[in-house]
Design an enzyme around this catalytic site. Structure first.
Site, PDB file in Angstrom:
ATOM      1  N   SER A 273     -16.796 -28.050 -14.797  1.00  0.00           N
ATOM      2  CA  SER A 273     -18.111 -28.434 -15.333  1.00  0.00           C
ATOM      3  C   SER A 273     -17.975 -29.434 -16.474  1.00  0.00           C
ATOM      4  O   SER A 273     -18.730 -30.400 -16.551  1.00  0.00           O
ATOM      5  CB  SER A 273     -18.867 -27.188 -15.798  1.00  0.00           C
ATOM      6  OG  SER A 273     -19.135 -26.338 -14.713  1.00  0.00           O
TER       7      SER A 273
ATOM      8  N   HIS B 127     -17.599 -24.060  -7.442  1.00  0.00           N
ATOM      9  CA  HIS B 127     -18.208 -22.733  -7.597  1.00  0.00           C
ATOM     10  C   HIS B 127     -18.803 -22.266  -6.268  1.00  0.00           C
ATOM     11  O   HIS B 127     -18.618 -21.116  -5.855  1.00  0.00           O
ATOM     12  CB  HIS B 127     -19.331 -22.757  -8.645  1.00  0.00           C
ATOM     13  CG  HIS B 127     -18.887 -22.985 -10.038  1.00  0.00           C
ATOM     14  ND1 HIS B 127     -19.448 -23.969 -10.834  1.00  0.00           N
ATOM     15  CD2 HIS B 127     -17.951 -22.374 -10.806  1.00  0.00           C
ATOM     16  CE1 HIS B 127     -18.879 -23.943 -12.024  1.00  0.00           C
ATOM     17  NE2 HIS B 127     -17.965 -22.980 -12.034  1.00  0.00           N
TER      18      HIS B 127
ATOM     19  N   ARG C   2      -8.271 -22.648 -10.512  1.00  0.00           N
ATOM     20  CA  ARG C   2      -7.980 -24.003 -10.055  1.00  0.00           C
ATOM     21  C   ARG C   2      -6.496 -24.310 -10.108  1.00  0.00           C
ATOM     22  O   ARG C   2      -5.974 -25.005  -9.258  1.00  0.00           O
ATOM     23  CB  ARG C   2      -8.722 -25.029 -10.915  1.00  0.00           C
ATOM     24  CG  ARG C   2     -10.209 -25.004 -10.774  1.00  0.00           C
ATOM     25  CD  ARG C   2     -10.829 -26.044 -11.666  1.00  0.00           C
ATOM     26  NE  ARG C   2     -10.456 -25.791 -13.053  1.00  0.00           N
ATOM     27  CZ  ARG C   2     -11.279 -25.373 -13.995  1.00  0.00           C
ATOM     28  NH1 ARG C   2     -12.537 -25.180 -13.715  1.00  0.00           N
ATOM     29  NH2 ARG C   2     -10.869 -25.157 -15.207  1.00  0.00           N
TER      30      ARG C   2
ATOM     31  N   LYS D 174     -20.445 -20.792 -27.592  1.00  0.00           N
ATOM     32  CA  LYS D 174     -20.370 -22.027 -26.812  1.00  0.00           C
ATOM     33  C   LYS D 174     -21.709 -22.744 -26.848  1.00  0.00           C
ATOM     34  O   LYS D 174     -22.752 -22.126 -26.669  1.00  0.00           O
ATOM     35  CB  LYS D 174     -20.037 -21.716 -25.347  1.00  0.00           C
ATOM     36  CG  LYS D 174     -18.593 -21.647 -25.012  1.00  0.00           C
ATOM     37  CD  LYS D 174     -18.446 -21.531 -23.499  1.00  0.00           C
ATOM     38  CE  LYS D 174     -17.029 -21.747 -23.062  1.00  0.00           C
ATOM     39  NZ  LYS D 174     -16.917 -21.645 -21.590  1.00  0.00           N
TER      40      LYS D 174
END
Length: 161
Positions: free
Chosen positions: A129, A18, A91, A42
């Site tokens: 993460s 990040h 990514r 979430k």
């Protein structure tokens, strides 16, 4: 013209990937507003307050970065903050389809807000993460993948393994 981007995410927790996207994004934008998106569907590992604190410590060297949180449509938030772009990091190819759909929806909702994609540096391509939390949960050394404040906070949460 002042160029401001919103860099949204859960940042649960912030990673060096990040930070890399933010650092590189600052070569394009005058200001980046790192925005913790609050997603009620979430379950977060860290509270919004904890994530805000970790981001503030991790990004303190950047004078043109602001930390905020928001719950709602991202394009509405961008307008409210007078941002003209949304910054997204990718990514792998697997990220592309989802990110592309989000970008198209945001464009449908507001054609004035552009989405800019930056590929993550190769060093951080495998980092996420959730993978970091999983490794830390079982005692893996994650210290080179996250800012030091994050490594310490994760150790505090999991305790000794």
């Amino acid at each position: 013209m002042h160029r401001t981007a919103i860099y949204p995410g859960s940042f649960d927790p912030v990673t060096k990937g990040h930070v890399n996207i933010i650092e590189r994004g600052l070569k394009i934008f005058d200001k980046i507003i790192v925005t913790i998106l609050c997603n009620p569907s979430k379950k977060s590992f860290f509270s919004v307050e904890e994530r805000t604190e970790m981001l503030q410590v991790s990004l303190k060297k950047f004078s043109n970065v602001e930390i905020d949180s928001y719950n709602g449509l991202l394009v509405d938030y961008a307008v409210k903050r007078e941002a003209n772009a949304i910054l997204r990091g990718m990514r792998a190819v697997s990220d592309f389809e989802y990110e592309f759909q989000l970008a198209l929806m945001n464009r449908k909702l507001n054609r004035e807000i552009q989405t800019v994609f930056l590929m993550t540096s190769l060093r951080w391509i495998f980092t996420s993460s959730s993978i970091i939390k999983e490794a830390a949960k079982f005692g893996g050394d994650i210290s080179d993948m996250v800012p030091s404040v994050v490594s310490q906070k994760i150790k505090e949460k999991f305790g000794p393994v």
